[in-house]
Scaffold this motif. Sequence first.
Motif, PDB file in Angstrom:
ATOM      1  N   SER A 191       8.761 -30.133 -55.528  1.00 14.26           N
ATOM      2  CA  SER A 191       9.372 -31.692 -55.678  1.00 14.26           C
ATOM      3  C   SER A 191       8.474 -32.594 -56.509  1.00 14.26           C
ATOM      4  O   SER A 191       8.809 -33.059 -57.473  1.00 14.26           O
ATOM      5  N   LYS A 192       7.045 -32.640 -56.190  1.00 13.96           N
ATOM      6  CA  LYS A 192       6.279 -33.168 -56.849  1.00 13.96           C
ATOM      7  C   LYS A 192       6.170 -32.981 -58.466  1.00 13.96           C
ATOM      8  O   LYS A 192       6.392 -33.843 -59.326  1.00 13.96           O
ATOM      9  N   MET A 193       6.166 -31.631 -58.654  1.00 12.56           N
ATOM     10  CA  MET A 193       5.932 -31.456 -60.011  1.00 12.56           C
ATOM     11  C   MET A 193       7.199 -31.799 -60.730  1.00 12.56           C
ATOM     12  O   MET A 193       7.251 -32.162 -61.903  1.00 12.56           O
ATOM     13  N   ALA A 194       8.557 -31.283 -60.306  1.00 17.54           N
ATOM     14  CA  ALA A 194       9.838 -31.595 -61.029  1.00 17.54           C
ATOM     15  C   ALA A 194      10.269 -33.131 -60.930  1.00 17.54           C
ATOM     16  O   ALA A 194      10.457 -33.849 -61.882  1.00 17.54           O
ATOM     17  N   GLN A 195      10.144 -33.565 -59.818  1.00 18.44           N
ATOM     18  CA  GLN A 195      10.568 -34.990 -59.476  1.00 18.44           C
ATOM     19  C   GLN A 195       9.760 -36.265 -59.815  1.00 18.44           C
ATOM     20  O   GLN A 195      10.240 -37.074 -60.564  1.00 18.44           O
ATOM     21  N   ASP A 196       8.553 -35.917 -59.393  1.00 26.09           N
ATOM     22  CA  ASP A 196       7.481 -37.155 -59.525  1.00 26.09           C
ATOM     23  C   ASP A 196       7.003 -37.027 -60.784  1.00 26.09           C
ATOM     24  O   ASP A 196       6.493 -38.219 -61.545  1.00 26.09           O
ATOM     25  N   LEU A 197       6.546 -35.916 -61.284  1.00 35.33           N
ATOM     26  CA  LEU A 197       5.797 -35.479 -62.336  1.00 35.33           C
ATOM     27  C   LEU A 197       6.515 -34.879 -63.846  1.00 35.33           C
ATOM     28  O   LEU A 197       5.762 -34.908 -64.905  1.00 35.33           O
ATOM     29  N   GLY A 198       7.530 -34.637 -63.392  1.00 39.31           N
ATOM     30  CA  GLY A 198       8.347 -33.648 -64.311  1.00 39.31           C
ATOM     31  C   GLY A 198       8.816 -34.330 -65.621  1.00 39.31           C
ATOM     32  O   GLY A 198       9.196 -35.459 -65.729  1.00 39.31           O
ATOM     33  N   THR A 199       9.199 -33.435 -66.670  1.00 46.79           N
ATOM     34  CA  THR A 199       9.793 -33.500 -67.840  1.00 46.79           C
ATOM     35  C   THR A 199      11.064 -33.228 -67.917  1.00 46.79           C
ATOM     36  O   THR A 199      11.257 -32.025 -67.648  1.00 46.79           O
ATOM     37  N   PRO A 200      12.027 -34.029 -68.256  1.00 48.31           N
ATOM     38  CA  PRO A 200      13.671 -33.399 -68.542  1.00 48.31           C
ATOM     39  C   PRO A 200      13.505 -32.256 -69.321  1.00 48.31           C
ATOM     40  O   PRO A 200      12.924 -32.339 -70.378  1.00 48.31           O
TER      41      PRO A 200
END
Length: 436
Positions: A388-397
Amino acid sequence: MAHEPPAGPLTPGGFDTRRDVAAGLPLFLVEQWRASDRTDRAARHLLSRHETRGYSVVSDSAGLTRLSQRLGLLEVLALIDRPKRILHACARAAGGRAVGVWAADNAQLFHPETVEAATLLSALLTAQDEIRRHCEVRIGIGAHLGSYYALSGGLYGAEADAVEEFAENDTEGGEIAVTQAVVDRLPHGHPFELRPKDGVGGLVGPVHQVLDGPRLDIPGLGEAWAAEGWPGEPGVTGQEHYPIPYSGAFYADLLLLDARPGDAGLAGRLAAEHLRERTVVLVERSATPTDTPEVELLRGLSLSAAMRDVGLSLLPPEGAVEIKVAGPLGIYLFEEPTPAVRFALGMRTGLAEREIVGRIGVAAGPVLAGRTPGGGWDVAGAPVNLASKMAQDLGTPGRVHLSDAVRDALGGHVDLTGFEAVRRTVSGVKMTYYVG
């Protein structure tokens, strides 16, 4: 802009009734929406059948990051269980009922509009008192009186989203925050001490902290919330339990751990018995802003159903399971990292073909996973939080994000050409992950 699928039935086998009844997507409504002319008028007509009015009460635990640094997963789960039992017992005494499945540290309740606002506030004050006396974990509570759409056991709509937002992001442990709509239902000269909460509100209007006031007298409260903890106990009905996201066998062990805090030997034995090394794939699809909240809701549900359709078409027949698709999120669990990464790459491509942009995180490590009493699945553990941290908080679409552990475990079985290392510090913790 993401395109909705054409009208017509959903993929056979992937959307059977049992899956629909379990907490998740109201797929019967998605089919009705896809078969309509998809106008604002059609959206209002379809949703009007499911409209309800009352109080939405949402809680969120505080301090779990610090706890997780010194305790194992099962010990944390045991600690957050007791506040949920207390909150549920107090809410039931005030005429409320549980909403959805209370996974992780979140809880949601609904009280019909006929419940007096003073009764609700007194019950919440009683719950916070009891939690302070008997729990190490504190919770923040948010409440709003408004209109919602009751679908598949959950509350949907702009007001439902708004109260969840401020309860989860703008309350602290031990706090009760209520909207102006709740305050307006209090009688003239009420005995509650309130204070405006600055910088919070938006769609649901001004928000106030409930600092003090009369408590609700709940005879046998301690026995009531203690009894909630034993599913299947003679004389205790299932309706008296909060929506437990665990199997009965595991929950019994969790309660044993709760009764013996600090027992390192028991914690180690239960961890060895229940935790397994697995890989988690978390997918967040893009938002779908539209002209009206009703169209946005139904269009979002349709896109989530499309995301679920893509995911089920890509899951291997063995060694993987869909945990859930709810709102913009999809979570999947794999026994091995290699098929998980291949799934993530295929998911990105499949979503892109439907013009849906997704952010995907893949992380591995020990998790607790299994069927819930309602027939669905749930998963908990550090890999879920990391994905979740990688995708939602730090992620690039449009990108796939792999944890360091996942990348190292692939051993060249997946072509990662184009993936680059990213180093970030989040909440004081240094992270390295790979984006491609």
